[in-house]
Design a protein around this motif. Structure first.
Motif, PDB file in Angstrom:
ATOM      1  N   CYS A  45      -3.969   3.010   4.579  1.00  0.00           N
ATOM      2  CA  CYS A  45      -2.915   1.998   4.404  1.00  0.00           C
ATOM      3  C   CYS A  45      -2.425   1.410   5.725  1.00  0.00           C
ATOM      4  O   CYS A  45      -1.960   0.278   5.771  1.00  0.00           O
ATOM      5  CB  CYS A  45      -1.720   2.599   3.664  1.00  0.00           C
ATOM      6  N   GLY A  76      -4.888   3.773   0.780  1.00  0.00           N
ATOM      7  CA  GLY A  76      -5.789   2.623   0.784  1.00  0.00           C
ATOM      8  C   GLY A  76      -7.122   3.026   0.184  1.00  0.00           C
ATOM      9  O   GLY A  76      -7.202   3.506  -0.933  1.00  0.00           O
ATOM     10  N   CYS A 103       0.837  -1.194   0.000  1.00  0.00           N
ATOM     11  CA  CYS A 103       0.000   0.000   0.000  1.00  0.00           C
ATOM     12  C   CYS A 103       0.877   1.251   0.000  1.00  0.00           C
ATOM     13  O   CYS A 103       1.812   1.365   0.788  1.00  0.00           O
ATOM     14  CB  CYS A 103      -0.894  -0.011   1.245  1.00  0.00           C
TER      15      CYS A 103
END
Length: 162
Positions: A118, A81, A64
């Motif tokens: 993330c 994310g 990520c």
């Protein structure tokens, strides 16, 4: 003879001015009109060196990447994310490009979709204001720092797009 030789160039010059005047009254397309001010004006636009798309790999989640897109109009878009945030930023470069005083970056998040980022966190950051010092490693790598001391840097961002 001398008078005739002098009159011929004078007549030619005068006829060119007359021709130019009669042509200048013809209609001109709007895209071709140049005002004297615009023709003699030079506009120099500067932009903050931080503008562009930057990515930060999250240490515990290499899959990520958190992206910071510093755009014109002092707008910043952050994607981490499933989380999207939009806000404003103010970048203050160091005075005289000295290394003693680091550039400062202030970001205020105006909106975010409150999804998981993330790092695995879900936190609504709308309205939050953050201040960082920016340490330039090179033109494509920067660090966000909590203070001007190098040991207080916590995030490394790499330029993705100019």
């Amino acid at each position: 003879m001398k008078k005739t030789l002098l009159l011929i160039p004078l007549l030619i010059c005068t006829s060119n001015f007359t021709f130019a005047e009669t042509n200048s009254t013809a209609p001109v397309a709007a895209s071709q009109v140049i005002t004297p001010l615009a023709a003699n004006t030079i506009r120099i636009s500067t932009r903050p060196e931080i503008l562009g798309l930057w990515g930060m790999e999250i240490p515990n989640n290499k899959k990520c990447v958190e992206y910071y897109n510093f755009r014109g109009g002092n707008e910043v878009v952050v994607n981490s994310g499933k989380e999207w945030s939009i806000g404003l930023f103010d970048y203050q470069p160091s005075p005289d490009n000295t290394k003693e005083k680091l550039p400062a970056l202030i970001m205020q998040i105006k909106y975010e979709n409150n999804q998981v980022d993330c790092s695995g966190y879900q936190e609504n950051q709308a309205g939050e204001v953050s201040q960082y010092f920016v340490r330039w490693k090179n033109e494509n790598t920067i660090k966000f720092c909590a203070s001007e001391k190098e040991d207080k840097c916590f995030a490394t961002l790499n330029r993705v797009l100019p």
